[in-house]
Design a protein around this motif. Structure first.
Motif, PDB file in Angstrom:
ATOM      1  N   GLU A 351     -27.848 -30.948  62.001  1.00 19.21           N
ATOM      2  CA  GLU A 351     -27.356 -29.828  61.035  1.00 19.21           C
ATOM      3  C   GLU A 351     -25.880 -30.421  60.948  1.00 19.21           C
ATOM      4  O   GLU A 351     -24.648 -30.721  61.471  1.00 19.21           O
ATOM      5  N   LEU A 352     -25.728 -30.711  59.361  1.00 19.71           N
ATOM      6  CA  LEU A 352     -24.827 -31.266  58.715  1.00 19.71           C
ATOM      7  C   LEU A 352     -24.169 -29.933  58.156  1.00 19.71           C
ATOM      8  O   LEU A 352     -24.617 -29.217  57.331  1.00 19.71           O
ATOM      9  N   HIS A 353     -23.568 -29.621  58.754  1.00 12.81           N
ATOM     10  CA  HIS A 353     -22.285 -28.428  58.657  1.00 12.81           C
ATOM     11  C   HIS A 353     -21.030 -27.979  58.515  1.00 12.81           C
ATOM     12  O   HIS A 353     -20.403 -27.288  57.572  1.00 12.81           O
ATOM     13  N   THR A 354     -20.522 -29.634  58.712  1.00 10.52           N
ATOM     14  CA  THR A 354     -19.054 -29.075  58.874  1.00 10.52           C
ATOM     15  C   THR A 354     -18.436 -29.516  57.649  1.00 10.52           C
ATOM     16  O   THR A 354     -19.250 -30.016  56.806  1.00 10.52           O
ATOM     17  N   PHE A 379     -31.134 -32.101  59.208  1.00  8.25           N
ATOM     18  CA  PHE A 379     -30.695 -30.523  57.899  1.00  8.25           C
ATOM     19  C   PHE A 379     -29.865 -30.265  57.736  1.00  8.25           C
ATOM     20  O   PHE A 379     -28.655 -30.370  58.274  1.00  8.25           O
ATOM     21  N   TYR A 380     -29.921 -29.792  56.484  1.00 12.10           N
ATOM     22  CA  TYR A 380     -28.858 -29.099  56.186  1.00 12.10           C
ATOM     23  C   TYR A 380     -28.700 -27.952  54.594  1.00 12.10           C
ATOM     24  O   TYR A 380     -30.003 -28.056  54.268  1.00 12.10           O
ATOM     25  N   SER A 381     -28.023 -27.148  55.185  1.00 14.56           N
ATOM     26  CA  SER A 381     -28.235 -25.822  53.677  1.00 14.56           C
ATOM     27  C   SER A 381     -27.010 -26.360  52.470  1.00 14.56           C
ATOM     28  O   SER A 381     -26.065 -26.011  53.133  1.00 14.56           O
ATOM     29  N   GLY A 436     -23.939 -25.490  63.444  1.00 15.83           N
ATOM     30  CA  GLY A 436     -23.945 -24.087  63.471  1.00 15.83           C
ATOM     31  C   GLY A 436     -25.551 -23.642  64.330  1.00 15.83           C
ATOM     32  O   GLY A 436     -25.384 -23.707  65.091  1.00 15.83           O
ATOM     33  N   ASN A 437     -26.575 -23.264  63.000  1.00 15.61           N
ATOM     34  CA  ASN A 437     -28.094 -22.938  63.916  1.00 15.61           C
ATOM     35  C   ASN A 437     -29.061 -22.902  62.481  1.00 15.61           C
ATOM     36  O   ASN A 437     -29.802 -22.552  63.016  1.00 15.61           O
ATOM     37  N   TYR A 438     -29.110 -23.926  61.900  1.00 13.15           N
ATOM     38  CA  TYR A 438     -30.043 -24.437  61.254  1.00 13.15           C
ATOM     39  C   TYR A 438     -30.337 -23.247  60.804  1.00 13.15           C
ATOM     40  O   TYR A 438     -31.604 -23.098  60.503  1.00 13.15           O
ATOM     41  N   GLY A 439     -29.924 -22.504  59.764  1.00 12.20           N
ATOM     42  CA  GLY A 439     -30.118 -21.218  58.778  1.00 12.20           C
ATOM     43  C   GLY A 439     -30.748 -20.347  59.769  1.00 12.20           C
ATOM     44  O   GLY A 439     -31.503 -19.491  59.172  1.00 12.20           O
ATOM     45  N   GLY A 440     -30.543 -20.079  60.895  1.00 13.09           N
ATOM     46  CA  GLY A 440     -30.874 -19.129  61.875  1.00 13.09           C
ATOM     47  C   GLY A 440     -31.872 -19.676  62.755  1.00 13.09           C
ATOM     48  O   GLY A 440     -32.672 -18.755  63.458  1.00 13.09           O
TER      49      GLY A 440
END
Length: 452
Positions: A351-354, A379-381, A436-440
């Motif tokens: 997950e790209l989160h930072t 995965f990224y949001s 993170g947590n992959y959007g939940g």
């Protein structure tokens, strides 16, 4: 001491508040929002603010100190009141230094590995009942809090983070600790929002090395050329002691460490973890633990939370989650899991989160990072990008950056979950890498569904 915390709910801040409460200090605090597990832990200790928000009336002249968290802003009304009253205001690292200025300070620095190395050291000290104060960036088995402070212990073991100290102190945290004994594990560009160029980032480690107390020592990873360059170029009058990955081998999915007493099975694996272990051994020896006693203790070390943490395991399947997000750590972690289970198909999800990982300019640093995986997923949001006020990124940009034609890219959490649970995990390994947590995504649900 009567101490007020501005932004008491942060991961680091609430642990410091708990540590000082357990030490016998009177603690109060404020925050505009507090999430789990901080909320429950503060509530259990009787430290949870009655109301969320900022209340300048809490700041009075009878406070001995105010500790300011990074979550607060420089115009925070409580901070302004504390400044107006002339109260002593500490950043988190400033307070830790103030507490430990008459102790032997051990500081573990580096772009990656510092949490694991600190955890290994604390595990060994705890195993042999050697008391020490500490601050570590993850929850550890056998330790109630991530921070422990006393008046009587001689040693203070600190994880040295290069991120900023507070809204009004823009120095990296590890510049403030002035170690007697230090370690530098690796340097790989990170925190692009604070250090916009690699040269600027590198400079922070030079300052760290020069901050070591004269006559002190640094152990450093000789397999990292950037580390070697900055350590050996320093003119600080300190001892410089290199370390490298110890001899090891893998047999039937178990890693064995070569020791003077013969091969020894260990719970952790991967070249980076074995390199971390070598650094931890040196530090423990500085603290009076001999080699045999180190090996006895480290054999039972299972890792820090979210650092190659095993979610579930069956006869022909195992799943791990890891905090990896920087390009070098993603590559090292993916390769380590593949090497450990060479005969199994590896599904690696990142997950790209930072801030850095979602920056279009930084994305190219990820080239080849997932090459060791048989099935690679990113995965990224888009919402996370929006919240961080970054330039939007596209799936095409990610595909170009990773340079892998079969890369699976998801922006929808439900689509990602569906993909994951449609996989045939027979004779496979699953690696979930994210801060993170992959959007939940519920990791317990992952474990249960895979078992079924």
């Amino acid at each position: 001491m009567y101490i007020h915390f501005i932004a008491i709910g942060g991961s680091a801040m609430h642990n410091l508040a708990l540590a000082l409460h357990l030490k016998g200090d009177t603690i109060i605090g404020s925050d505009d929002e507090i999430f789990e597990p901080s909320k429950s832990r503060l509530q259990k200790a009787g430290l949870l603010p009655e109301h969320f928000g900022w209340f300048p009336e809490k700041i009075t002249s009878n406070l001995d100190a105010v500790i300011l968290g990074m979550h607060a802003k420089s115009d925070n009304p409580e901070l302004l009141k504390a400044q107006e009253l002339g109260l002593k205001i500490y950043s988190y690292p400033e307070y830790l230094y103030e507490h430990s200025k008459n102790k032997t300070r051990v500081v573990i620095g580096g772009s990656h590995g510092k949490t694991t190395i600190t955890a290994m050291i604390l595990h060994v000290l705890n195993y042999h009942k050697i008391p020490a104060d500490y601050m570590v960036g993850a929850q550890l088995d056998g330790f109630e809090t991530m921070v422990h402070l006393t008046d009587e212990n001689d040693f203070m073991v600190l994880e040295g983070d290069e991120y900023l100290s507070s809204p009004i102190d823009r120095r990296p945290k590890f510049h403030l600790y002035k170690p007697n004994i230090a370690l530098l594990s690796g340097i790989a560009w990170d925190h692009i929002n604070v250090f916009p160029t690699f040269e600027n980032y590198l400079e922070q480690f030079k300052i760290f090395i020069d901050s070591i107390v004269k006559g002190g020592s640094i152990n450093y990873n000789t397999e990292d050329p950037e580390v070697v360059n900055v350590v050996e170029a320093s003119e600080n009058t300190i001892r410089k002691i290199g370390y490298q990955t110890p001899e090891n081998f893998i047999e039937n999915g178990i890693t064995y460490l070569e020791t003077p007493e013969g091969p020894m099975p260990i719970e952790v694996f991967g070249k980076h973890n074995l390199n971390n272990l070598a650094g931890a051994k040196w530090i423990c020896q500085h603290l009076g633990v001999d080699e045999d006693d180190f090996y006895e203790a480290i054999a039972t070390f299972k890792g820090a939370s979210k650092r190659l943490e095993k979610i579930t395991e069956t006869e022909n399947f195992v799943a791990y989650k890891d905090f990896a997000h920087s390009p070098s750590k993603v590559a090292a972690t993916t390769q380590a899991v593949k090497n450990q289970y060479t005969d199994r198909r590896l599904v690696a999800c990142l997950e790209l989160h930072t801030y850095s990982s979602l920056n279009p300019e930084f994305l190219k640093e990820y080239q080849g990072a997932l090459n060791a995986a048989d099935v690679a997923v990113v995965f990224y949001s888009p919402h996370a990008v929006e919240i961080k006020k970054l330039e939007p990124i596209t799936k095409e940009q990610i595909a170009i950056a990773f340079q892998r034609e079969d890369l699976n890219i998801f922006t929808d959490s439900l689509a990602f979950k569906d993909f994951l649970f449609q996989q045939d995990f027979k004779n496979s390994t699953l690696l979930l890498m994210s801060s993170g947590n992959y959007g939940g995504l519920n990791f317990e649900e992952v474990a249960n569904l895979i078992k079924d």
